[in-house]
Design a protein around this motif. Structure first.
Motif, PDB file in Angstrom:
ATOM      1  N   SER A 259       0.688  -1.138   0.135  1.00  0.00           N
ATOM      2  CA  SER A 259       0.147   0.094   0.078  1.00  0.00           C
ATOM      3  C   SER A 259       1.031   1.252  -0.205  1.00  0.00           C
ATOM      4  O   SER A 259       1.840   1.326   0.998  1.00  0.00           O
TER       5      SER A 259
ATOM      6  N   VAL B 166       2.343  -3.564   3.893  1.00  0.00           N
ATOM      7  CA  VAL B 166       1.783  -3.211   5.109  1.00  0.00           C
ATOM      8  C   VAL B 166       1.237  -4.346   5.971  1.00  0.00           C
ATOM      9  O   VAL B 166       0.896  -4.488   7.071  1.00  0.00           O
ATOM     10  N   ALA B 167       1.494  -5.589   5.178  1.00  0.00           N
ATOM     11  CA  ALA B 167       1.009  -6.861   5.897  1.00  0.00           C
ATOM     12  C   ALA B 167       1.756  -7.900   5.224  1.00  0.00           C
ATOM     13  O   ALA B 167       2.041  -7.987   4.117  1.00  0.00           O
TER      14      ALA B 167
ATOM     15  N   ASN C 271      -7.830 -12.277   7.553  1.00  0.00           N
ATOM     16  CA  ASN C 271      -7.165 -11.348   8.508  1.00  0.00           C
ATOM     17  C   ASN C 271      -8.234  -9.743   7.907  1.00  0.00           C
ATOM     18  O   ASN C 271      -7.980  -9.246   6.916  1.00  0.00           O
ATOM     19  N   ASP C 272      -8.870  -9.361   9.107  1.00  0.00           N
ATOM     20  CA  ASP C 272      -9.633  -8.272   9.040  1.00  0.00           C
ATOM     21  C   ASP C 272      -8.935  -7.027   8.744  1.00  0.00           C
ATOM     22  O   ASP C 272      -9.327  -6.024   7.640  1.00  0.00           O
ATOM     23  N   GLU C 273      -7.621  -6.685   9.180  1.00  0.00           N
ATOM     24  CA  GLU C 273      -6.702  -5.784   8.863  1.00  0.00           C
ATOM     25  C   GLU C 273      -6.201  -5.443   7.485  1.00  0.00           C
ATOM     26  O   GLU C 273      -6.271  -4.594   6.819  1.00  0.00           O
ATOM     27  N   VAL C 274      -6.103  -6.767   7.001  1.00  0.00           N
ATOM     28  CA  VAL C 274      -5.566  -6.947   5.516  1.00  0.00           C
ATOM     29  C   VAL C 274      -6.694  -6.296   4.776  1.00  0.00           C
ATOM     30  O   VAL C 274      -6.721  -5.586   3.594  1.00  0.00           O
ATOM     31  N   GLN C 275      -8.072  -7.019   4.924  1.00  0.00           N
ATOM     32  CA  GLN C 275      -9.113  -6.583   4.167  1.00  0.00           C
ATOM     33  C   GLN C 275      -9.330  -5.110   4.089  1.00  0.00           C
ATOM     34  O   GLN C 275      -9.577  -4.406   3.226  1.00  0.00           O
ATOM     35  N   GLN C 276      -9.147  -4.632   5.349  1.00  0.00           N
ATOM     36  CA  GLN C 276      -9.252  -2.923   5.367  1.00  0.00           C
ATOM     37  C   GLN C 276      -8.270  -2.344   4.763  1.00  0.00           C
ATOM     38  O   GLN C 276      -8.476  -1.203   4.073  1.00  0.00           O
ATOM     39  N   ALA C 277      -6.918  -2.626   4.863  1.00  0.00           N
ATOM     40  CA  ALA C 277      -5.854  -2.051   4.175  1.00  0.00           C
ATOM     41  C   ALA C 277      -6.088  -2.172   2.856  1.00  0.00           C
ATOM     42  O   ALA C 277      -5.638  -1.118   1.914  1.00  0.00           O
ATOM     43  N   TYR C 278      -6.317  -3.281   2.383  1.00  0.00           N
ATOM     44  CA  TYR C 278      -6.589  -3.615   0.788  1.00  0.00           C
ATOM     45  C   TYR C 278      -7.659  -2.992   0.356  1.00  0.00           C
ATOM     46  O   TYR C 278      -7.465  -2.235  -0.734  1.00  0.00           O
TER      47      TYR C 278
END
Length: 236
Positions: free
Chosen positions: A211, A216-217, A227-234
């Motif tokens: 990103s 970022v992951a 992974n929820d954070e990955v979904q959000q970052a992506y």
């Protein structure tokens, strides 16, 4: 022992503005490693950096323990790295077989070239059926097959695949990803650079998320997909 591809703290700039900002990742031998990210985050710039098309201003790229940072492209390919470019980029006015031959331009033995063409036809029977057809008259999915076949003609140890789903119908995307898996099963290490998160993680062993020019992951592909954070970052 092979060590695969290692990207260490790479910065690559265009017009003095960094596109890649300290990217570090590893493509392990024999595995499918993916790099996910939306448009414009630096994915293709990283491929260009590996291939020596855009030389990093800082950082190091090694392949099987050898520093290849800034090496000229034909020398990188001679080390056993091949690339299937974004958007297929076949030679439209050449036949299927002529396109394949161009992938083996560093090979001097006609017997070896012939053997590799037959291997490409074994993976893609449709290309054999159309070996004298002009590439520009084929469908997008068929051109994608030809682009992959041409990438295999140098008998690479590592195959860089840039956005294989771009502009293809869902059916051809599924077929393409299945072909990438089969190539990996033949012992070729794959670095898959994609936007299509779900299907990419389904066939990958390990993944990274890019990103704004930075990783970022990272993690096991299954863990990343949940992974929820990955979904959000992506997607955010």
């Amino acid at each position: 022992m092979t060590e695969g591809l290692k990207i260490e703290n790479v910065y690559t700039a265009y017009d003095k503005a960094d596109v890649l900002e300290g990217v570090s990742l590893e493509v392990r031998p024999g595995k499918i490693t993916c790099l996910l990210g939306s448009n414009g985050v630096g994915k293709t710039t990283l491929i260009r950096s590996i291939l020596g098309l855009t030389v990093p201003r800082d950082g190091r790229i090694t392949f099987n323990g050898e520093d290849i940072t800034g090496l000229s492209t034909h020398k990188v390919i001679a080390k056993g790295i091949s690339c299937i470019p974004e958007g297929r980029k076949v030679f439209p006015k050449l036949t299927v077989e002529e396109n394949l031959r161009l992938g083996a331009y560093q090979v001097t033995s006609e017997a070896v070239i012939r053997e590799r063409i037959e291997e490409a036809y074994e993976i893609f029977p449709r290309l054999k059926e159309r070996h004298v057809q002009l590439a520009g008259t084929m469908s997008g999915g068929e051109q994608a097959m030809l682009s992959i076949g041409r990438g295999l003609m140098s008998s690479p140890h590592l195959l860089l695949v840039d956005e294989p789903s771009l502009g293809l119908s869902p059916l051809f995307v599924k077929e393409n990803f299945s072909i990438i898996e089969r190539i990996n099963e033949r012992g070729v290490t794959i670095f898959l650079v994609e936007q299509n998160m779900r299907q990419t993680l389904a066939i990958s062993d390990y993944g990274y998320v890019l990103s704004k020019g930075a990783v970022v992951a990272e993690g096991d592909a299954k863990a990343l997909s949940e992974n929820d954070e990955v979904q959000q970052a992506y997607f955010g």
